[in-house]
Enzyme design. Structure first.
Site, PDB file in Angstrom:
ATOM      1  N   VAL A   1      -4.099  -2.314  -0.222  1.00  0.00           N
ATOM      2  CA  VAL A   1      -4.569  -1.658   0.992  1.00  0.00           C
ATOM      3  C   VAL A   1      -3.566  -1.886   2.125  1.00  0.00           C
ATOM      4  O   VAL A   1      -3.292  -3.025   2.512  1.00  0.00           O
ATOM      5  CB  VAL A   1      -5.962  -2.171   1.406  1.00  0.00           C
ATOM      6  CG1 VAL A   1      -6.422  -1.478   2.684  1.00  0.00           C
ATOM      7  CG2 VAL A   1      -6.966  -1.954   0.287  1.00  0.00           C
ATOM      8  N   LYS A   2      -3.026  -0.798   2.629  1.00  0.00           N
ATOM      9  CA  LYS A   2      -2.005  -0.848   3.671  1.00  0.00           C
ATOM     10  C   LYS A   2      -2.683  -0.780   5.031  1.00  0.00           C
ATOM     11  O   LYS A   2      -3.369   0.199   5.349  1.00  0.00           O
ATOM     12  CB  LYS A   2      -1.043   0.321   3.471  1.00  0.00           C
ATOM     13  CG  LYS A   2       0.345   0.149   4.029  1.00  0.00           C
ATOM     14  CD  LYS A   2       1.198   1.315   3.548  1.00  0.00           C
ATOM     15  CE  LYS A   2       2.600   1.250   4.093  1.00  0.00           C
ATOM     16  NZ  LYS A   2       3.367   2.449   3.689  1.00  0.00           N
ATOM     17  N   VAL A   3      -2.501  -1.822   5.845  1.00  0.00           N
ATOM     18  CA  VAL A   3      -3.223  -1.985   7.112  1.00  0.00           C
ATOM     19  C   VAL A   3      -2.220  -2.121   8.263  1.00  0.00           C
ATOM     20  O   VAL A   3      -1.236  -2.861   8.137  1.00  0.00           O
ATOM     21  CB  VAL A   3      -4.128  -3.236   7.060  1.00  0.00           C
ATOM     22  CG1 VAL A   3      -4.882  -3.419   8.373  1.00  0.00           C
ATOM     23  CG2 VAL A   3      -5.101  -3.152   5.876  1.00  0.00           C
TER      24      VAL A   3
END
Length: 218
Positions: A86-88
């Site tokens: 998950v790219k945050v």
């Protein structure tokens, strides 16, 4: 050093895989839009297509900017496939979300990082990867490679397990310089990866070998 390809283009991903050096993929909303992929269902379907090709981590970016929405979106993305990371974004609620997601065993990639201070926060929150943007730092008249080196050094001193994923790679030279300073991962366009193959002396040498072989067969 791991090689990720920074694209949503299936043909390019397959070509990088066929080279035998591909370790993962990074994507973002801009890359999805470039491929004409629109709508949540189509985007999710495309992530699954990528995961079916690549054995390694595939970064899928959230578009939310508040804590609760990042968490909800992150859980949805992570549930798609075990390889999803998950790219945050590097924002206050992003760091809080990374802390929560990491405690749930969900891999995260803290993106849009431009300083060592931001990288320290990401590591403290438990991010799997930190993505400093080398090319964009260079565009701001700072040294992107020096930033990579600084983060690698800090992580080494304190034993942070967060991997430095050098992003915004503009050239083959960027890749080599990231390797020199100890980046754990580089994510690049396919052209930058293929550029590593090129050297004029290789072309000259091969041409001579083939020419000599033809003469020996005459």
């Amino acid at each position: 050093m791991k090689f990720f390809i920074d694209t949503a283009n299936i043909t390019q991903i397959k070509e990088a895989k066929d080279l035998g050096i591909l370790d993962g993929v990074t994507t973002n909303p801009s890359l999805m839009a470039k491929e004409g992929i629109k709508g949540d269902d189509k985007i999710m379907e495309h992530y699954l297509k990528i995961c079916a090709i690549v054995k390694g981590d595939v970064s899928a970016e959230v578009i939310s900017t508040d804590y609760k929405s990042i968490i909800a979106e992150g859980k949805t993305l992570a549930a798609l496939h075990p390889n999803i990371v998950v790219k945050v974004p590097m924002i206050k609620d992003g760091i809080k979300a990374i802390k929560y997601l990491s405690e749930q065993g969900i891999k995260t990639n803290c993106t849009l990082a431009f300083s060592a201070g931001q990288a320290i926060l990401a590591a403290k929150a438990g991010a799997t990867y930190i993505s400093p943007f080398v090319g964009r730092v260079d565009d701001s008249n700072w040294d992107g490679i020096q930033l990579i080196a600084q983060i690698v050094q800090i992580y080494g001193i304190y034993g942070y397990p967060t991997q430095v994923l050098a992003a915004s790679i503009r050239s083959s030279l960027h890749i080599v310089r990231c390797a020199e300073v100890g980046a754990h991962v580089v994510t690049c366009p396919l052209d930058a990866i293929l550029g590593l193959l090129k050297h004029p002396l290789t072309d000259i040498g091969l041409e001579k070998f083939l020419s000599d072989f033809k003469k020996s067969q005459a």
